[in-house]
Design an enzyme around this catalytic site. Structure first.
Site, PDB file in Angstrom:
ATOM      1  N   THR A  72      19.938  35.377   0.772  1.00 23.78           N
ATOM      2  CA  THR A  72      18.949  36.436   0.956  1.00 23.78           C
ATOM      3  C   THR A  72      18.978  36.976   2.380  1.00 23.78           C
ATOM      4  OG1 THR A  72      17.336  34.736   1.462  1.00 23.78           O
ATOM      5  CG2 THR A  72      17.382  35.511  -0.800  1.00 23.78           C
ATOM      6  N   GLY A  73      19.932  36.501   3.157  1.00 24.20           N
ATOM      7  CA  GLY A  73      20.014  36.922   4.571  1.00 24.20           C
ATOM      8  C   GLY A  73      20.634  38.306   4.730  1.00 24.20           C
TER       9      GLY A  73
ATOM     10  N   HIS B  15      35.202  38.049  11.445  1.00 18.72           N
ATOM     11  CA  HIS B  15      35.390  39.181  10.527  1.00 18.72           C
ATOM     12  C   HIS B  15      36.315  40.246  11.105  1.00 18.72           C
ATOM     13  CE1 HIS B  15      32.154  41.188  12.767  1.00 18.72           C
ATOM     14  NE2 HIS B  15      32.478  42.313  12.169  1.00 18.72           N
TER      15      HIS B  15
ATOM     16  N   HIS C  52      36.013  37.784  18.618  1.00 19.97           N
ATOM     17  CA  HIS C  52      36.744  38.949  18.108  1.00 19.97           C
ATOM     18  C   HIS C  52      37.825  39.438  19.086  1.00 19.97           C
ATOM     19  CE1 HIS C  52      33.517  38.770  15.351  1.00 19.97           C
ATOM     20  NE2 HIS C  52      32.666  39.583  15.959  1.00 19.97           N
TER      21      HIS C  52
HETATM   22  C1  BG6 Z   1      29.195  40.572  15.253  1.00 23.53           C
HETATM   23  C2  BG6 Z   1      28.267  40.474  16.429  1.00 23.53           C
HETATM   24  O1  BG6 Z   1      30.062  39.494  15.242  1.00 23.53           O
HETATM   25  O2  BG6 Z   1      29.931  41.770  15.330  1.00 23.53           O
HETATM   26  C3  BG6 Z   1      27.369  41.681  16.531  1.00 23.53           C
HETATM   27  O3  BG6 Z   1      27.459  39.305  16.303  1.00 23.53           O
HETATM   28  C4  BG6 Z   1      28.183  42.942  16.473  1.00 23.53           C
HETATM   29  O4  BG6 Z   1      26.609  41.643  17.718  1.00 23.53           O
HETATM   30  C5  BG6 Z   1      29.128  42.922  15.287  1.00 23.53           C
HETATM   31  O5  BG6 Z   1      27.301  44.028  16.377  1.00 23.53           O
HETATM   32  C6  BG6 Z   1      30.028  44.140  15.271  1.00 23.53           C
HETATM   33  O6  BG6 Z   1      30.769  44.154  14.097  1.00 23.53           O
HETATM   34  P1  BG6 Z   1      31.260  45.520  13.461  1.00 23.53           P
HETATM   35  O7  BG6 Z   1      31.998  45.089  12.239  1.00 23.53           O
HETATM   36  O8  BG6 Z   1      30.032  46.335  13.162  1.00 23.53           O
HETATM   37  O9  BG6 Z   1      32.121  46.168  14.474  1.00 23.53           O
END
Ligand code: BG6
Length: 804
Positions: free
Chosen positions: A46-47, A216, A279
């Site tokens: 649900t998050g 991600h 990232h």
């Molecule tokens: C997340 C961070 O990992 O990546 C966020 O915790 C950031 O702070 C987000 O906004 C950005 O991801 P994207 O996919 O929107 O570029």
């Protein structure tokens, strides 16, 4: 005559082959029909993340895979009551969307199927997990299926990890023959130690191969294309992807959103931990690593990634610039109920300058930057190539794909920004790249659009045939066991090893305050030189209460006076260092004019670092080619150890100036693969080298410091060696780590033509006062034994050390 094919001589061959092919096909079909049942349990269903991406990703997985023989069930779980959870899930599932090519009636049908297979369950206690296990087993049996595996997706805060992991491990593992995959979301720790602890804890419940740590960004299409692109374009890139051709690499993630609503998380992490440590670092390794022969082998990729981490030069405070958007502290006060006087030091913007110490990348700046509340949302990796050409013809005659005078760049455009979608761009004057035609297509740029200073028509532009969300891609990779898109424990810890020292050094750093959005203007622009990064603009006003009304150095003049009967030069630190650097240069020029060379002995530690940097940057007239550099003292550690004085000299001075390498004289503390062993006679060897090269063993200039206990060089109070006697170089003991040292002796120091003692900082105030009053007592205060026999002694003290 041509040989008759082997099978023509065996008439039964065709029959056998047909039967074999038929059997194989049948086997495949059967396997497809019975590929087993897969249960996917989404914890934290649900998050926010689940709502925004994960349910959609699971639906996409269902669309892609359901027709291929697997059966599925999806379990959303959270701590919410069953009723509320079900209500939430119903809403989210209703809002799912199908790919563009699925007609609405078909889409409704598919959504309906997916909803039938999805249910909410409350998962908290070990009984809940046991019940889940039973339900899965019962269903598999009831429907005559066999279980292929289970995926547990942890979309929960890290403090919940251990309990969930324990419950899965003890009561929810699938039976023999079926696989378990657990998917973990960051943060994976806060620094090296906490990351290690978390990894050890998880490692006690799961095998490495069962864990899928998500970053991600590795699912973003342009990022995932970096290695395949490098691989498929080897013939062009082999010669170009290196320090000879690359001017710099920029890895950028700009955001317009701020941290409102997330300050309880953000206060603990800040931009470096939130985005750069994961990232941007992952992207950096993909760009910088040596390319494995087989880029689809995740093990090979991991090994090369780890090597890239090894080659990263350690970051220092000066490698970073930090900012914080103006409204941040107020948001924290409001959301975390802090008093009005509270000011956060958490950075919401960071620029970092990184370097790789390897042959491929030596000297190439890698710029990493990210921030909240900036003027645009965009992410990209830009590799800018050097340009050595001069074009004699005027620009109007330049032909885009031929002119060597136009900028040459390769850009992995992650998304948003002017282009609005992921892309790979290659300047036309570089080469026409090759990309997998099934998934990437060449596109025409919108007319009038410019990117990185050039019209889009200057680039070959490729976009994904089907744009996909990162989470959908990663969920598919998890299902297919493609481990290459996830962060292994080794990978994670290597990244924390790189970032933790910088984070520690920045704890008290005050970030530059910026207004946010377009109003930031040029306030956050930064520039680099050597290893240092700094904001381009001087800050005009300090919005965070800083040291306050401290006068600026330029308000003061250099003060000349006497200290212990010798000349004293005192000033604010900046001016003091500038004065000392000028004096050293003047001494050097004079020595070279008279004797053809200049012998300079330098101390280590932190005080001279600013001096080294000053000498490295602004002293173009310095006769480095005729300068011999000696060490006043050394710690008994290998020369490449960050604690080694030689390392400090190397990092802050030697790598920026051109001293012939045979004029550099590190202390031989590391002989026969051991450190400062008496039997190796390192001290004698150094003494002989000095005697052989320095006339009368009299250095032209020795730079010393003074410790809070009155030590100088590595001569500490009560030292049994080095304070008197014949020896020129001695082994000593320090009361601080590292304990073993090598040092020039006082008698040798006192033979110098000039000795400069640099003393800086409030910490030195007490010893400065004390030493001003004592006589010649080197046993108690070795510094008091510095009295050049026929040379000159000059004290350089900043106001804090001298006036307190
Ligand atoms: C997340 C961070 O990992 O990546 C966020 O915790 C950031 O702070 C987000 O906004 C950005 O991801 P994207 O996919 O929107 O570029």
């Amino acid at each position: 005559m041509l040989a008759e094919p082997h099978f023509n001589r065996h008439p039964g061959f065709w029959k056998m082959l047909t039967v074999a092919v038929f059997m194989a096909l049948l086997g495949c079909l059967q396997a497809q029909e019975h590929q087993g049942h897969v249960s996917i349990i989404l914890l934290g269903a649900t998050g926010d993340l689940a709502k925004k991406y994960l349910w959609q990703g699971l639906f996409q997985l269902y669309l892609d895979e359901a027709g291929k023989g697997h059966s599925f069930s999806f379990h959303g779980s959270a701590l919410t009551t069953t009723e509320k959870g079900q209500e939430f899930m119903a809403k989210v599932l209703e809002s799912l969307s199908c790919p563009k090519d699925v007609a609405p009636p078909r889409c409704a049908e598919l959504k309906d199927q997916f909803q039938q297979l999805s249910q909410y369950r409350h998962l908290k206690t070990s009984e809940d997990y046991l019940a889940l296990n039973k339900d899965i087993e019962a269903r598999v049996q009831r429907e005559g299926l066999w279980e292929a595996g289970r995926i547990f997706y942890f979309s929960v805060p890290p403090f919940a990890y251990a309990d969930i992991a324990r419950n899965i491990n003890s009561s929810c593992r699938p039976g023999p023959g079926a696989w378990l995959r657990v998917v973990l979301e960051k943060p994976f720790g806060h620094d090296l130690l906490s990351a290690q602890q978390l990894a050890t804890e998880l490692g006690s419940f799961f095998q490495e191969e069962e864990m899928y740590r998500v970053d991600h960004y590795l699912g973003k299409q342009a990022v995932a294309q970096i290695l395949p692109f490098r691989d498929q374009n080897r013939k062009f890139l082999d010669g170009l992807w290196n320090r000879h051709y690359v001017e710099r690499v920029e890895i950028i993630m700009k955001e317009t959103v701020d941290a409102e609503g997330r300050t309880s998380f953000y206060e603990k992490y800040g931009v470096i931990r939130d985005v750069l440590q994961n990232h941007l670092t992952e992207i950096l390794t993909l760009v910088a690593m040596e390319l494995p022969h087989n880029v689809s082998s995740w093990e090979a990729v991991l090994q090369h990634k780890l090597q890239a981490f090894q080659a990263l030069r350690g970051l220092q405070k000066g490698s970073a610039v930090l900012g914080q958007y103006q409204a941040y502290s107020e948001q924290v006060r409001r959301e975390l109920q802090k008093p009005d006087s509270f000011h956060s030091l958490t950075p919401t913007f960071a620029g970092i300058l990184a370097h790789m110490d390897n042959l491929r990348w030596e000297g190439v700046p890698f710029i990493l930057m990210s921030g909240k509340a900036l003027d645009e949302r965009v992410g990209y990796v830009r590799i800018l190539f050097k340009n050595r050409a001069y074009c004699a013809q005027s620009e109007k005659h330049w032909v885009t794909d031929q002119s060597q005078c136009l900028p040459r760049q390769i850009i992995f455009y992650i998304g948003h920004g002017e282009l609005g979608s992921p892309a790979v761009l290659v300047s036309r004057n570089l080469f026409r790249p090759s990309l997998p035609s099934k998934s990437w297509k060449e596109v025409e740029g919108q007319p009038g659009l410019r990117l990185f200073g050039r019209p889009l028509s200057d680039y070959y532009v490729y976009s994904p045939v089907r744009e996909q969300d990162a989470y959908s891609i990663l969920i598919s990779h998890i299902f297919h066991r493609r481990k290459g898109s996830f962060i292994t424990t080794e990978n994670l810890l290597a990244s924390w090893v790189f970032w933790t020292p910088l984070l520690d050094s920045l704890v008290h750093e005050v970030p530059r305050i910026y207004p946010g959005g377009a109003e930031n203007g040029h306030l956050l622009d930064f520039e680099f030189s050597g290893n240092q990064l700094s904001f381009s603009q001087q800050q005009l006003e300090q919005l965070v209460p800083g040291p306050g009304s401290v006068p600026k150095p330029s308000d003061f003049q250099v003060l000349r006076a006497k200290y212990r009967e010798s000349p004293l030069i005192s000033a604010w630190p900046e001016e003091l260092i500038a004065k000392l650097a000028n004096d050293i240069e003047a001494t050097a020029v004079q020595a070279v004019r008279r004797f053809g060379k200049f012998h300079l002995a330098l101390s280590g530690g932190s005080s001279p670092i600013d001096l080294f940097q000053q000498l490295a940057m602004g002293h173009y007239g310095f006769p480095w080619a005729h300068t011999h550099l000696w060490l006043v003292d050394e710690r008994c550690v290998p020369l490449w150890d960050p604690e080694s004085n030689f390392q400090g000299l190397q990092a802050h001075l030697l790598q920026h100036v051109r001293v012939p390498y045979y004029n550099i004289h590190p202390m031989p503390v590391h002989l026969h693969q051991r450190l400062c062993a008496e039997e190796d006679q390192g001290a004698q060897i150094y003494a002989e080298e000095i005697s052989a090269l320095v006339t009368n063993s009299s250095f032209d200039l020795v730079l010393l410091g003074m410790g809070p206990d009155g030590h100088t060089a590595s001569l500490f109070p009560q030292s049994p060696t080095g304070l008197d006697g014949e020896q020129l170089v001695v082994l000593t003991k320090s009361p601080f780590r590292p304990y073993d040292r090598m040092s020039l002796s006082l008698p040798l120091i006192n033979r110098a033509r000039k000795v400069a003692v640099l003393v800086m900082g409030r910490m030195k105030r007490e010893i400065t006062t004390l030493v001003s009053r004592v006589g010649y007592e080197p046993k108690k205060w070795p510094i008091s034994g510095v009295l050049p026999a026929s040379g000159q002694l000059v004290w350089y003290m900043d106001y804090e050390a001298f006036l307190g």
